[in-house]
Each structure stands twice: as C-alpha cells, then as structure tokens.
Design an enzyme around this catalytic site. Structure first.
Site, mmCIF file in Angstrom:
data_model
loop_
_atom_site.group_PDB
_atom_site.id
_atom_site.type_symbol
_atom_site.label_atom_id
_atom_site.label_comp_id
_atom_site.label_asym_id
_atom_site.label_seq_id
_atom_site.Cartn_x
_atom_site.Cartn_y
_atom_site.Cartn_z
ATOM 1 N N THR A 419 41.715 28.579 33.948
ATOM 2 C CA THR A 419 40.363 28.251 34.629
ATOM 3 C C THR A 419 40.407 28.291 35.987
ATOM 4 O O THR A 419 39.197 28.011 36.548
ATOM 5 C CB THR A 419 39.902 26.884 33.968
ATOM 6 O OG1 THR A 419 41.109 26.041 34.285
ATOM 7 C CG2 THR A 419 39.650 26.814 32.550
ATOM 8 N N THR A 437 44.930 24.677 35.525
ATOM 9 C CA THR A 437 43.892 24.539 34.544
ATOM 10 C C THR A 437 43.975 23.177 33.933
ATOM 11 O O THR A 437 45.002 22.577 33.718
ATOM 12 C CB THR A 437 44.054 25.776 33.275
ATOM 13 O OG1 THR A 437 43.182 25.420 32.464
ATOM 14 C CG2 THR A 437 45.545 25.565 32.634
ATOM 15 N N VAL A 438 42.880 22.975 33.280
ATOM 16 C CA VAL A 438 42.609 21.807 32.472
ATOM 17 C C VAL A 438 42.481 22.150 30.935
ATOM 18 O O VAL A 438 42.138 21.397 30.248
ATOM 19 C CB VAL A 438 41.779 20.766 32.835
ATOM 20 C CG1 VAL A 438 42.219 19.899 34.004
ATOM 21 C CG2 VAL A 438 40.378 21.032 33.119
ATOM 22 N N ASP A 461 46.230 25.030 23.214
ATOM 23 C CA ASP A 461 46.855 26.319 23.346
ATOM 24 C C ASP A 461 47.913 26.860 22.616
ATOM 25 O O ASP A 461 48.501 27.916 22.532
ATOM 26 C CB ASP A 461 47.202 26.599 24.908
ATOM 27 C CG ASP A 461 46.163 27.123 25.707
ATOM 28 O OD1 ASP A 461 45.067 27.297 25.132
ATOM 29 O OD2 ASP A 461 46.472 27.124 27.186
ATOM 30 N N SER A 490 47.711 32.667 29.225
ATOM 31 C CA SER A 490 47.352 33.885 29.710
ATOM 32 C C SER A 490 47.606 34.223 31.263
ATOM 33 O O SER A 490 47.181 35.116 31.935
ATOM 34 C CB SER A 490 46.094 34.363 29.465
ATOM 35 O OG SER A 490 45.735 34.602 28.131
ATOM 36 N N GLY A 511 40.038 32.957 33.074
ATOM 37 C CA GLY A 511 39.094 33.523 32.194
ATOM 38 C C GLY A 511 39.661 33.668 30.522
ATOM 39 O O GLY A 511 39.559 34.631 30.047
#
Length: 609
Positions: A419, A437-438, A461, A490, A511
């Site tokens: 993110t 990211t969170v 995830d 990713s 993303g």
C-alpha cells in the site's frame, strides 16, 4: 496444546471480536471516492521534479520535503538511508490508512562502499510474521476474521526494519532522535486533511463514528462525522510513542512486553480478539541478506540502456517473479516509442502472464540466504528459454496461449496487497527503495489509543485451506499459515544501476497483485522503449495476473480502438478497470535526477534538489 490455547483465547474474547468485526466488501485497498485516472498529457511543470544532488519520491509531498529539507540538506553527510527513516515514519503518521509502525515491508539499499568503492547492497525483510499460536486452520470458522479485528494482526516489523536500515546503512552523521523529531512535531501540531485522506475516511465513516472512542482523531469535534478536506488532524498519542523511541535511541520499547508501549499494544490486541503474545513481540527479528540480482541488456548494442544491474527484494516478496519476467523480456528487441503497438503489447502481456505463473511458486521460507528450489526454478535459464520459445512460437500470429494452464502455475494465486512505496537517492550515490504496508486500508481497523498504533491485517495475505478461488483451484501450500511465517507479498522494490555501476532508477509500487506488473511495465517503457519517466508512469497501464483470465486496461479510450481490437484478436478478454496501482520513481537523466510520484492515481508529488 497450541490449538487448545487458541480456542481458549477466542472464547475469552468472543464479545470483543463481535465488537470489532464487520464484514464489508469495501474493506480493501481501493480509495473509491478519489478520482483516479492515467493521462496521455502529463503536466511536467506540476509533477516532474528535477535536481542535481538527490530526490525523494513517495505518496506525500510533505514527507518528501522532510526527507530533503530536514535530513539530506540539513545534516552534513546525511544519506539516503537516514532520509528513508523519516519518510517511512512520516508516511505512517500522515497516510495511516496505507502504512505505519503497526505494519511491515521490505527495503533495498544499494550504494558504494566508502573504503573499496565496490557496490554495497543490502536487502531488509521486515515483513510482519504470524504469531506463535497461529495455525493454518485458524480462520476455518470465520474466514473473514482475517481482515478485521485482532485475529487479523500479524507481529509488526516496520520499526525494526527502519532501525536496521539506520544502523547498518545510515551515515552515522545524524542521530536517531533527529530523524524522528520532524514526525513528532507533525503529529503534535497537526496537518490539514488532504484529498486522499478525506476520501479514505469517507469510506469508513459509519465504522469510525460507531467506534468513536477508538477513532476520535479522525472525527470532528462533535464526533458525528469524519474530518473533511482542509480540516486539521492530529495524532498526539503516536507522537508521544515516537518521543519515547527518540529518547531511548532505539526501537526496543516497542518490542518490550514490559514497557508501557508494549503492554498497551498487547492489551489492545487481546481485547480485539488477537493472539499475539509478549514473546511474539520480543522475539520478532528482521531478515537481512543480499538483494536478488540479475543483469539485463548486456552489450553495447543496447546503448544507451545497456549493462543494467537490477537489485530487488527476496524473502516472501515477489522480487523473484519480477526478475524472471525481465529475463524473458531481455530476449526481445527494444523499439523506441511505446508499448501499445501490436507486437510490443503482445510480448508485454505474455511476460506478465509468465510472471504470474512464477509468483505462484513464491512464499515465505526459513533461510534468507538460501533460495528454495521452487524459486530458483523461475530464475533458471531453462524457465526463461521455455517461456521465450512459447512466446516466439505464437509471435507470428500474435496469439496468447489458449488456456491459462499452459503457463504452468503451481497453485492458485493469492491476491496479496501492498500500500505505499517510496524511493530516496542522495549525492553520495546511495539509493533506497522501500515498500511498506498495513495491508488493507487502515489495516485491521484496530487502533490503540494509548500508543497511536494502527495495526495491520497481514494475516489475510496467507492462503487459507478450503478457500479455493473462483476456478476451484486449491490455495498455495507455500503460503499457508505457520507460526512465525511471513505471508507472500506482491511487493518488489527495485534499484537499477547503469553500466558504470551508479544508481540509475529507484522504483516500486503499491496496489496488491498489480504491483509487480506495474513496475515491470514502467521498467519496460524506460529501457526498451526509451520513454521519459514522466510519461512512463503517467500513461495508462495494462495488467494480467493469469487468473482470472482477464486483461485489465486502465482506459479504453486512451489505448485506442486499434490497440483494443489487436488485444481482442490475440485472444484476451478485456476489462476496463480504474487504476489500482501507484508507481513512484526516481530516474537519472543527463546528469540530473528526475523524480515522479504517481499524482494521477494517488496525488503524490516528489521533491528533488
């Protein structure tokens, strides 16, 4: 015994779990109220930032300014690793919906050893990890509990990661507290809510108002609505946490279950249904190793983009899949112009599909210094040559393979998220590429009001047994939950060196599953088609992840009727999809740094000097 302990904890916290758990299709990474679109006519004076010495490119101009003005220019000898600490913490403070110290990620550092002059590189894996009480069937009764509430939280790693970067690659010219101070002041004094934050808050307004005790900082004075663009927002609790870390000189209080910070976080996680223990917190560690590496476009025939060295992330990231696609593309010629001519777009999409097949083999592994055979397979020349042969076999007719199974994916592909991404370069030739990211927007939606920490929902995830995808494929065994394991991501932060061994490109993206294809497409535009960085990021992108068997296009009108017809004739099922990936990059151009944040998709603006 472990399963019994989990069941006991879940029973004890059932009421709190119901309080936190909501099931909503809107809990993802899409900031839907924000207009997002590519462009074929980017405004260079507005978005392109140039400088001789260095640059910072992230989703926040404010954070980029802190990196340049309050670190790189303020402290004599400060370097990119120092500045990266401030950017990461600033993004976590300001863009809390995307990242923060309640999350984790990856960093790639590439520079020059001051003694030998040789290339010096480091990969830091500070991905969140599963608690010791976690097991692969923990969400079998409530699959969506992996998204909201305490059970969704994995042990945060970002603070340990940025501290490791500071200690191992920082200049030694700047104190830890000096890097935290601008962020402490930001949280205490506040800032104006911007367009992207307002859009994110609006999505979750019913939840935040319902849980106003936990989310008061995002609400108006009457606590009847979320804050709007232009209104002031503050995070004093997080500032106080950073003050303690600054005073301590390390991140130890965060990971100490007996310290105020550690005790408060553990209490909040348990109240919200989580299973993280004090031992999970204090035993968290980062993995450090050399980045994954390959050389592409070898030889003067590829001038001016020849002999490029690519460094990217290993571990549970998707760096290996990105390298596998670049090795395939390296077997095809460059053509100045663009990537939407029939032959070029055909090869581009085929490489994306093979990249997704490669990613189906990835997942966490125990030894960061030794890649498992399943990952070595996709980096091997046999994988490359087989993919190239199949692409060439169908190149005359420009036809994609008739069935996704012909790309030989190992298992069903998960849809991990990423993110925020930023890059920093300095005047000494050092570069940092950093993805954090969170997970989903605002992570698990668990906020500890005592410490100001917003916790991730990274457990989502992992693959879950029995949750086959729409094609009835079994989930990946490489990504099942195990105690202490890190889920597949990713993310693939990248640093590319030129033929002289100097940083030429720092790039990455956010993303979800679109991260790696987006980075790949921008790299292709830069080095195969000699597009400037501004256009390479601004122009519409395409995305194919093998399953579902759909080619996403950010804008049908911008690709044009001829290109769309060509893609259909290749056998692709087209879907016009609003942008879901955000790419930020810094590129060397004629002795200057060009820095471009993806303004069109997330309103970021870079800073250079």
């Amino acid at each position: 015994m472990r399963l019994a302990a989990v069941l006991t904890l879940l029973l004890e916290t059932a009421v709190c779990m119901q309080h936190f758990f909501v099931e909503s299709p809107d809990h993802n990474i899409d900031i839907k109220p924000l207009p997002r679109h590519p462009t074929l006519s980017p405004n260079s004076s507005q978005v392109l930032r140039t400088g001789r010495y260095g640059a910072a490119s992230s989703d926040s101009e404010h954070c980029n300014k802190i990196a340049v003005e309050q670190v790189l220019k303020k402290f004599d000898g400060a370097n990119a690793a120092d500045a990266a600490v401030s950017v990461a913490l600033c993004l976590g403070m300001k863009n809390f919906f995307s990242s923060g110290i309640g999350g984790g990620g990856y960093a790639v550092f590439v520079g020059k050893d001051q003694m030998s002059g040789e290339t010096d590189s480091l990969f830091i894996d500070f991905r969140e990890q599963a608690p010791a009480l976690a097991h692969k069937n923990m969400f079998s009764q409530s699959p969506n509990a992996s998204q909201i509430g305490g059970l969704a939280i994995a042990v945060p790693g970002e603070l340990r990661g940025i501290y490791e970067l500071f200690v191992k690659k920082g200049s030694g010219k700047v104190e830890w507290r000096d890097l935290l101070q601008p962020i402490i002041e930001l949280g205490s004094n506040g800032w104006e809510v911007d367009e992207i934050t307002a859009a994110c808050l609006k999505i979750y307004e019913p939840y935040f108002v319902q849980h106003k005790k936990d989310w008061a900082f995002v609400l108006n004075e009457g606590q009847s609505r979320v804050l709007k663009t232009g209104e002031s927002i503050k995070r004093p609790a997080l500032s106080d946490t950073l003050k303690e870390l600054a005073s301590n000189g390390t991140v130890a209080p965060f990971y100490d279950p007996n310290h105020r910070i550690g005790r408060s976080m553990l209490r909040k996680i348990k109240e919200s249904g989580g299973i993280i223990t004090g031992n999970d917190l204090k035993s968290y560690y980062v993995n450090t190793s050399k980045p994954l590496y390959t050389k592409i476009r070898s030889g003067w025939q590829y001038f001016p983009n020849n002999d490029l060295e690519v460094f990217t992330s290993g571990g549970s990231s998707s760096g290996a899949a990105l390298l596998s696609a670049l090795k395939i593309l390296d077997e095809f010629p460059a053509k100045k112009g663009g990537d939407f001519q029939p032959e070029q777009v055909y090869v581009l999409v085929e490489c994306m599909k093979w990249m997704s097949s490669a990613r189906s083999r990835l997942g966490g592994f125990s030894d960061p210094h030794e890649l498992p055979q399943r990952i070595l397979e996709v980096l091997d020349s046999n994988w490359t040559q087989n993919s190239v042969r199949l692409i060439n076999d169908h190149l005359p007719g420009l036809k994609t393979l008739s069935n996704w199974t012909e790309y030989n994916p190992a298992y069903a592909l998960t849809d991990p998220h990423g993110t925020t991404h930023f890059g920093v370069v300095d005047k000494f030739g050092n570069a940092v590429s950093f993805t954090s990211t969170v997970n989903l927007l605002c992570g698990s939606l668990v906020h500890d009001i005592e410490t100001g920490v917003i916790f991730n929902n990274q457990m989502d995830d992992f693959s879950q047994p029995g949750r086959s995808n729409a094609f009835e494929l079994a989930p990946s065994i490489y990504n099942f939950i195990e105690p202490g394991k890190r889920p597949l991501s990713s993310a693939s932060p990248v640093v590319i060196l030129d033929e002289l061994g100097k940083p030429d490109l720092v790039i990455g993206a956010s993303g979800g599953s679109r991260i790696t294809p987006s980075i790949f497409q921008v790299i292709t535009r830069l080095y195969w088609y000699e597009m400037p960085l501004l256009e390479a990021i601004a122009y519409p992108r395409v995305h194919h992840q093998l399953l579902p068997d759909v080619l996403e296009v950010e804008s049908f009108p911008m690709l044009g009727k001829d290109t769309l017809e060509a893609l259909k004739s290749m056998g692709h099922n087209l879907l016009e999809q609003a942008p879901k990936s955000v790419v930020n990059g810094i590129k060397r151009h004629r002795g200057e740094w060009h820095a471009v944040s993806d303004y069109w998709r997330k309103r970021g603006l870079s800073v250079a000097y």
